[in-house]
Design an enzyme around this catalytic site. Structure first.
Site, PDB file in Angstrom:
ATOM      1  N   ALA A 122       1.144  -0.956   0.093  1.00 38.85           N
ATOM      2  CA  ALA A 122       0.233  -0.302  -0.019  1.00 38.85           C
ATOM      3  C   ALA A 122       0.715   0.932   0.194  1.00 38.85           C
ATOM      4  O   ALA A 122       2.441   1.237  -0.137  1.00 38.85           O
ATOM      5  CB  ALA A 122      -0.629   0.024   0.968  1.00 38.85           C
ATOM      6  N   LYS A 123       0.504   2.433  -0.059  1.00 39.63           N
ATOM      7  CA  LYS A 123       1.126   3.507  -0.153  1.00 39.63           C
ATOM      8  C   LYS A 123      -0.322   5.047  -0.721  1.00 39.63           C
ATOM      9  O   LYS A 123      -1.300   4.914  -1.009  1.00 39.63           O
ATOM     10  CB  LYS A 123       1.793   4.216  -1.863  1.00 39.63           C
ATOM     11  CG  LYS A 123       2.851   4.480  -1.186  1.00 39.63           C
ATOM     12  CD  LYS A 123       4.166   3.882  -1.008  1.00 39.63           C
ATOM     13  CE  LYS A 123       5.505   5.354  -0.866  1.00 39.63           C
ATOM     14  NZ  LYS A 123       6.713   4.788  -0.847  1.00 39.63           N
TER      15      LYS A 123
END
Ligand code: NAD
Length: 433
Positions: A122-123
């Site tokens: 994720a980011k």
């Protein structure tokens, strides 16, 4: 393009981004295309690599100190949750885009799998220039952003961490905001926190340490002696400066540096500790008295043994790769080398240690932090550094052996190892309903 690859490429068509071959998501897709032919039956799941699982765009309104209302655009992308909760940093930068965050989240999926951590990828990011905000405004924007993405993050769901322009203080505000919203102290919702709030010893320096350890292993294999090795570093922030210090301690010399403010050269080696102190005081390497001024493009032509891009993605372009005079590229930044540059470097016999392994030290110690938070039992810094060294060296050895066996580049080898693990997990989980 062969038919199967074309079919896979079509699977990746998304209405909400328009990648180009050189843009971050385009670069990531090209990297995936290279490994799909080696995935066998698992390639039928390739759509999971080419599409983020979940994309959240949020409006982040805050009241500025002046009383005005400002709106910022924020993102949290969960690229894959197949192997575990999402994991990846949060970036504050005026140029952050959804496409960039998507690519960074996908590289997190690959990185976590390449070093075999039980996480997906994720980011997050907010389009803002933190330099234009006061401390209070930065706190308000962080808290509102955390609240907005609170619907998808959590210790078992998605665990943010620091990235460019975010730090332990910002993680403390995120942890506090999330905890206030759920009504219980939740230390495991973010990593990279202050040690007093359940942060891990060794986390701040972990990414730079991982760059050094993987660099040391690669140099040993390539027979580049550490003593007196010439190292150039682009980006002298958390990652670049900490890696520099360890290389100098091991006997190498930092001959060139560059950051957003300028570049420096000193053939005898720059004083990395004094330079870090100068950056802490002045915000840039520019103006440091211990070296000559080096132009932006000149930096990429300095003769070195090792060059470390540790700033932003897309910095090592084809033109720069053609002029590069180094034996080894250590990708400390995420996605610093464009696919065309990658090919040019391979053709020139320059080894590239890919980001997904090279800069994985940060997420490895984030993993340790998350584990320590769950058990409320904390390890010594010595223990953390030893475990980091063991995991990252083991992952690199496994990838290197795969490359030797199939004659892959290290990037393709790392992607093959990682994508096989990701698609295997997806295959074993199956589809619901
Ligand atoms: P940072 O904000 O501490 O430092 C960034 C550095 O890049 C600064 O020296 C800045 O001046 C420089 N820079 C920015 N724009 C530049 C430009 N146009 N030209 C030259 N230099 C420029 O960030 P960081 O945490 O050190 O992260 C650096 C890179 O490492 C990023 O790609 C990040 O995604 C990656 N990374 C960081 C971590 C981590 O734990 N911090 C983990 C994995 C990967």
């Amino acid at each position: 393009m062969p038919d199967t690859q074309q079919a896979h490429a079509q699977l990746g068509t998304l209405s909400y981004v328009s990648p180009t071959p050189e843009s971050p998501w385009g670069t990531y897709l090209a990297q995936v295309d290279r490994v799909l032919p080696y995935m066998g039956e698992l390639a039928r799941w390739s759509g999971t690599l080419r599409r983020p699982k979940r994309v959240l765009i949020v409006d982040v309104p805050i009241q500025l100190d002046s009383g005005e209302i400002a709106h910022f655009e924020g993102y949290r992308v969960q690229h894959s949750l197949s192997r575990g909760p999402g994991k990846g940093g949060v970036r504050y930068h005026p140029d952050v885009t959804l496409e960039e965050v998507m690519a960074l989240s996908a590289w997190m999926t690959v990185k976590n799998a390449a070093v075999n951590l039980p996480f997906g990828g994720a980011k997050g990011g907010i389009r803002l220039d933190p330099k234009t905000l006061s401390m209070h405004e930065l706190e308000r924007v962080t808290r509102r952003y955390t609240s907005e993405i609170g619907i998808i993050i959590g210790p078992q769901r998605d665990i943010p961490a620091p990235d460019v322009n975010t730090n332990a203080q910002i993680m403390a505000w995120m942890m506090d905001t999330y905890s206030a919203n759920v009504g219980a102290t939740s230390t495991g919702v973010v990593t990279g926190k202050p040690v007093s709030l359940g942060g891990s010893l060794g986390r701040v320096k972990a990414t730079g340490r991982g760059v050094f350890v993987t660099g040391r292993e690669a140099m040993r294999r390539l027979k580049i002696p550490m003593e007196g090795a010439r190292v150039a570093i682009q980006g002298f922030g958390n990652v670049g400066a900490n890696a520099a210090e360890l290389f100098v301690q091991a006997g190498a010399k930092i001959v060139a540096v560059q950051d957003h403010g300028g570049g420096l050269y000193n053939g005898h080696g720059l004083d990395a500790v004094a330079l870090a102190a100068h950056v802490a005081q002045h915000g840039s390497v520019a103006g440091f008295p211990g070296g000559e001024v080096l132009g932006t493009e000149e930096f990429w032509t300095v003769e070195t043994d090792v060059i470390i891009p540790a700033a932003l993605e897309g910095q090592l372009t084809l033109a720069r790769a053609e002029r590069l005079r180094a034996k080894l590229v250590l990708e400390a930044a995420n996605g610093p080398t464009t696919p065309a540059a990658d090919d040019a470097l391979a053709a020139r016999g320059i080894t590239v240690l890919p980001d997904v392994v090279c800069n994985s030290g940060g997420v490895i110690v984030s993993y340790f932090e998350w584990v320590q938070d769950f058990s409320s039992f904390f390890w010594s810094e010595e223990e953390i550094n030893l475990r980091l060294d063991k995991i990252i060296t083991g992952a690199l050895n496994h990838i290197w052996a795969t490359c030797d066996k199939y004659n892959f580049s290290l990037r393709t080898g790392a992607f093959v190892v990682a994508c096989e693990r990701i698609l295997q997990a997806r295959n074993e989980r199956g589809l619901y309903p």
